[in-house]
Each structure stands twice: as C-alpha cells, then as structure tokens.
Design an enzyme around this catalytic site. Structure first.
Site, PDB file in Angstrom:
ATOM      1  N   CYS A 158       0.846  -1.197   0.000  1.00  0.00           N
ATOM      2  CA  CYS A 158       0.000   0.000   0.000  1.00  0.00           C
ATOM      3  C   CYS A 158       0.880   1.245   0.000  1.00  0.00           C
ATOM      4  CB  CYS A 158      -0.923   0.012   1.218  1.00  0.00           C
ATOM      5  SG  CYS A 158      -2.002   1.471   1.278  1.00  0.00           S
TER       6      CYS A 158
ATOM      7  N   CYS B  63      -0.361   4.152   2.318  1.00  0.00           N
ATOM      8  CA  CYS B  63      -0.173   3.964   3.753  1.00  0.00           C
ATOM      9  C   CYS B  63       1.286   4.085   4.147  1.00  0.00           C
ATOM     10  CB  CYS B  63      -0.694   2.588   4.176  1.00  0.00           C
ATOM     11  SG  CYS B  63      -2.430   2.303   3.816  1.00  0.00           S
ATOM     12  N   ASP B  64       2.137   3.326   3.469  1.00  0.00           N
ATOM     13  CA  ASP B  64       3.515   3.152   3.923  1.00  0.00           C
ATOM     14  C   ASP B  64       4.508   4.083   3.243  1.00  0.00           C
ATOM     15  OD1 ASP B  64       2.518   1.115   5.499  1.00  0.00           O
ATOM     16  OD2 ASP B  64       2.884  -0.428   3.995  1.00  0.00           O
TER      17      ASP B  64
END
Length: 526
Positions: A342, A345-346
């Site tokens: 992701c 997200c990361d």
C-alpha cells in the site's frame, strides 16, 4: 490552521460535548509545534467546553498533546498533528472524552471495561494511511473506557528517528507495553480478541448455536453487502459472515468512478455499506474466516476457522480478492520490513529513500507517481515489454525526474540484512542477465488473487482460481451462488460487484421459492 468551512462543520460536532475537556500540550519553538498550537487554539475557540493547558519541555514527545478531563488522566495522546485521515480520530476522541456515547455495541463496551492488566499502546501512523484511523479510534475509545489502558498515536513522518530505531516500515504498527502487538488494520473487536483470549471461544459457541439461514453470505465487501440488502428485503432469514466487513474497499484510497458519487474514499464507503446493511434484519458476524464448504441435501454448511459452523438453505460466496504476491525468495521474510503493498499507507515511511515498484499497470504507475513525491528515487519494474497503464498515467510518469522505468524485467529475489530490505535482484528477460538494485523498499502492485483456496474440490474454479458462475450467479453446486472479485465475472470493479451481489441474492431467492414450494397432492387438488 482550519479553514472557515471546516470550522463550521467542526463546531456543530463539538456542540455534542457535554463534559469539560482539557488539552495538555507539550511544545517547543519548532515549526510543527506552532502548527499544533494553531490547531489547538482553533479547538478552544470552537467550544466553550474545551480548555488548553500548555507546558514546554519535559520527557514526552514534542510536539504532542493529551485529551482528558480536568483532574483526570484518560491516557489519550497525539504525538503529531492529527489532520488528514486522522482528523476524524481527533474529533471522535474529543467527543468520547466529552461524554458523547460511542456507537459500538453494548457488549463490546462492556468487554472493554472488564479487560484486565495494564496496557500501554503506541501506534505509528502516517497521515495518508486510510487503514490507520480504525486502529487509532479503537484504542482511543478503549483508553476512555478503561483506566488501565493508555494510547499514544505517533506520526511516523514527524518522529523519523524513532521509526528508524524501532525499524517501523509499515503502518499502522502497534506496540503494547513496549513490545510489537500488531500491524495493519484492526478494529476494536479484533483488538479485544487479542487481549481477551476467551473471547474467540465464546463467540464461536454463540455462532454454533445459530439456526440455519435462508441465505448465508460469506464475505462482506461490496458484493456481499449488496447481496445482504437484497436478500433481507425479501423478508427471508439472512446472515453474513465476513473476515472484515468492507473487504478490499477498506484498502482503496480514492474512488472516483462509482456512479452518482463523484468522489469518496474506501473506508468511508465501507462504513456506509455496513450502515446500510444494518438497517435491515441481517445477522452480521464479523472477524469470521471461512475454511470449508460442505454441501448437503437440505443445507450447505460453512465451517469457520474458530471451529464454529453455519448452515444455509442457500449460500452466496463473495470472498473477494487480495493483493497478488511475487512469490520470490525474501518477499515473505521482509513483508512489512521493506516489502509493502500500500503506497498510500507506507510511502511516508520511506521519505528520502530508494524504492522499487513492481508492476506497470495502472496501480503500479499510480504508485510510482505518488511515491516520487516522497522518496529519493523510484525504479518501476514491469514484466512485459511495455507498460500497461493508461496513456495519461504514463505521460505523467515520464515527466518525473526521479523515476526509472525497466521493462522486460522479472524480479527474482528480495534481498535484506535479516532485519530489513536492502535490495532486489531482477532478470532481464531479453538478454537473460541478472541485475541487483540497492534500495530500501519494494512496493508490489501486480494485481489481485481470488480468496478461493478454501473452495478447491467443492465448487468449480477456473485456472486462475476464480469461482465459475453462470449468468445468474450460480456455481457448480446447487443452491450455492457467487459474486464479486472472487468469480469469473470480468472487470473487477466496485459497481460491478454490487450488481453481481444483488443478482446472486435474487437468484438465491428464486432458488428458495422453487425448491421449498409445497408439492400439490392429488387429495389437495380434489
């Protein structure tokens, strides 16, 4: 800090506060401290129930602030400025501390209050992570209800030294009492289950005692939710067992092609799906993973991972799909240690570092574009001889100066030092030579894999592992239907999954009518 429109909306929410709320801020002269000060000042102006106490220095993270009641310490802390996806977490924390009741079930609230032991949670997040708010909001609620629970939300981009020291390479990452507790999306029920070891057995016993359903739906994504609504509207007994309600939609950041909704985000849509289903008499069983399907003459049985079983006169399979893995050495070993799926997200955790994106379709190219604005350099590796993304995305990608595109490249191994990723090896599919890339992160974007392994040998599957369905959503097993990304229906889109789920429910209802209608005897006819 907040614009006029947002202040107006926030003021309306804060009017729900019934008890005094005290913010205690730890600040210094840094730019981020001044930004936090501006945000907290806005909150105080918007509600006469909120007061701000400021102290500078100390042994707490700076900048940070706590949310409590005067004279109390409820253990809710934000180390960072909770905007972006975490703004809702801030608002909910203010409301819950201020006496506004949670929407969680009475059973869940009682479980939280009765949890034993001391629990100090630390959650590392990024403000662009759509998975993080569920964890943050769950742990904040638990801290409000149970004095033995404390929780601090830490913006990993703001506390990079801490992230590096703990080798946090995926968000959300949760520590409990200084030890790793979990990674990825977790709701309050899942967290409770990890803390209360008897909860799973009690839930399994309750599920086992349920009567058979007319329609039992397995999977809680768009297809499963649509099937539940359509089945329940027919007035038949409907149940839905889902590993996580919302499915893959929870991992989708922006949704701009759902007709009639110009723009929304995956977690918001997932919450609306569940809210809609709960308007009907549907038995929702969340955090339940199916492990076996057993057809029978009267009922089809679904066996769950916790040992319980459910029965249905008809069953609709809507188990969706998950990110496809490369299945190369090192990928699993370094998952969440540099291997990620992701970028939204990361990505912020890799600021200033070198990363690779595996996959040249729309998802891969979009990921490379997003990451290019954060990291030092992106190398995109595509197996095919050319990128498969839309032309507009390819043009944008080529305009970026810190992106290298490699086509006809096959990733063969992810490398690391035992703790984190430090490179990968790919093979030139034209010349056959192997090459090593030095980097700190690998983002895998190579499509989806249907969640159907548990169905092998029971229903007919395609060579790709998809459930074979006909035009009515029927599978090879009478009374068992399927819909959504787990099936052979082309084009894996939310709007298509919803339509297929609705169709499967109508087909299941038609099947019930035709198989349970009373047989007219000669005596009755006379």
């Amino acid at each position: 800090m907040l614009d006029a429109e947002l202040k107006t909306q926030l003021k309306a929410y804060l009017e729900k506060i019934t008890q005094p709320v005290e913010l205690v801020a730890a600040l210094d002269e840094s730019e981020k401290s001044h930004e936090m000060q501006a945000l907290l000042d806005d909150l105080v102006v918007l509600s006469d129930k909120i007061t701000l106490v400021e102290h500078r220095g100390g042994d707490v993270r700076i900048p940070s602030f706590s949310i409590s009641r005067p004279g109390e310490d409820l253990g809710i802390y934000f180390a960072g400025i909770p905007l972006g996806h975490e703004f809702t977490s801030l608002v909910l924390a203010l409301l819950h501390v201020g006496g506004h009741p949670s929407k969680a079930s009475a059973e869940v609230l009682e479980q939280i209050r009765h949890l034993e032991g001391e629990h100090v949670f630390e959650t590392y997040i990024s403000l662009s992570c759509q998975n993080c708010p569920d964890v943050v909001q769950a742990l904040n609620l638990m801290a409000v209800l149970n004095p033995n629970i404390r929780h601090v939300t830490i913006d990993g981009a703001l506390f990079q030294d801490e992230v590096d020291a703990r080798e946090v390479m995926s968000v959300p990452t949760v520590y409990r009492n200084g030890q790793p507790f979990g990674q990825g999306r977790m709701g309050v029920e899942e967290i409770i289950a990890k803390l209360d070891t008897g909860a799973s057995k009690r839930e399994a016993a309750k599920i086992d005692a349920r009567d058979p359903f007319d329609v039992l739906i397995v999977g809680g994504g768009p297809a499963g939710a649509a099937a539940a609504v359509y089945a329940a509207r027919k007035g038949i007994r409907t149940g839905i067992a889902a590993e996580r309600f919302g499915g893959q939609v929870l991992d989708t950041l922006g949704i701009e092609n759902f007709i009639s909704v110009p723009e929304t985000e995956g977690p918001h849509m997932a919450a609306q799906l569940e809210q809609h289903v709960r308007q009907y008499d549907v038995d929702i069983m969340n955090l339940q993973r199916a492990e076996a399907l057993v057809p029978g003459p009267d009922y089809t049985t679904v066996k769950l991972a916790n040992g319980a079983s459910l029965k249905g006169k008809t069953v609709i399979l809507s188990t969706g799909a998950r990110w496809r893995q490369m299945n190369v050495p090192g990928e699993e070993q370094y998952r969440n240690k540099g291997v990620a799926y992701c970028p939204h997200c990361d990505g912020p955790l890799f600021k200033g570092k070198r990363v690779a994106v595996i996959g040249g379709g729309n998802s891969g190219v979009e990921a490379a574009i997003d990451l290019a604005g954060i990291v030092r350099h992106v190398t995109l590796i595509e197996f095919d001889a050319q990128l498969r993304a839309d032309d507009v995305l390819q043009r944008k990608l080529k305009s970026l100066g810190n992106v290298t595109v490699i086509t006809s490249g096959q990733t063969t191994e992810v490398l690391g030092d035992g703790q984190r990723v430090n490179g990968l090896i790919y093979k030139d599919r034209v010349g056959g030579d192997a090459h090593r890339l030095e980097l700190e992160g690998v983002f895998v974007q190579i499509g989806l894999l249907p969640n159907t392994e548990w169905l092998k040998g029971t229903v007919a599957l395609s060579p790709r592992g998809e459930i074979e369905v006909d035009a009515h959503g029927r599978t090879s097993v009478p009374g068992v239907f399927a819909a959504g990304d787990a099936t052979t229906t082309p084009y894996k889109q939310i709007v298509i999954a919803m339509g297929e789920g609705s169709k499967a429910a109508l087909s299941a209802f038609d099947h019930l009518i035709r198989t349970t209608a009373p047989v007219e005897t000669e005596a009755a006819a006379a």
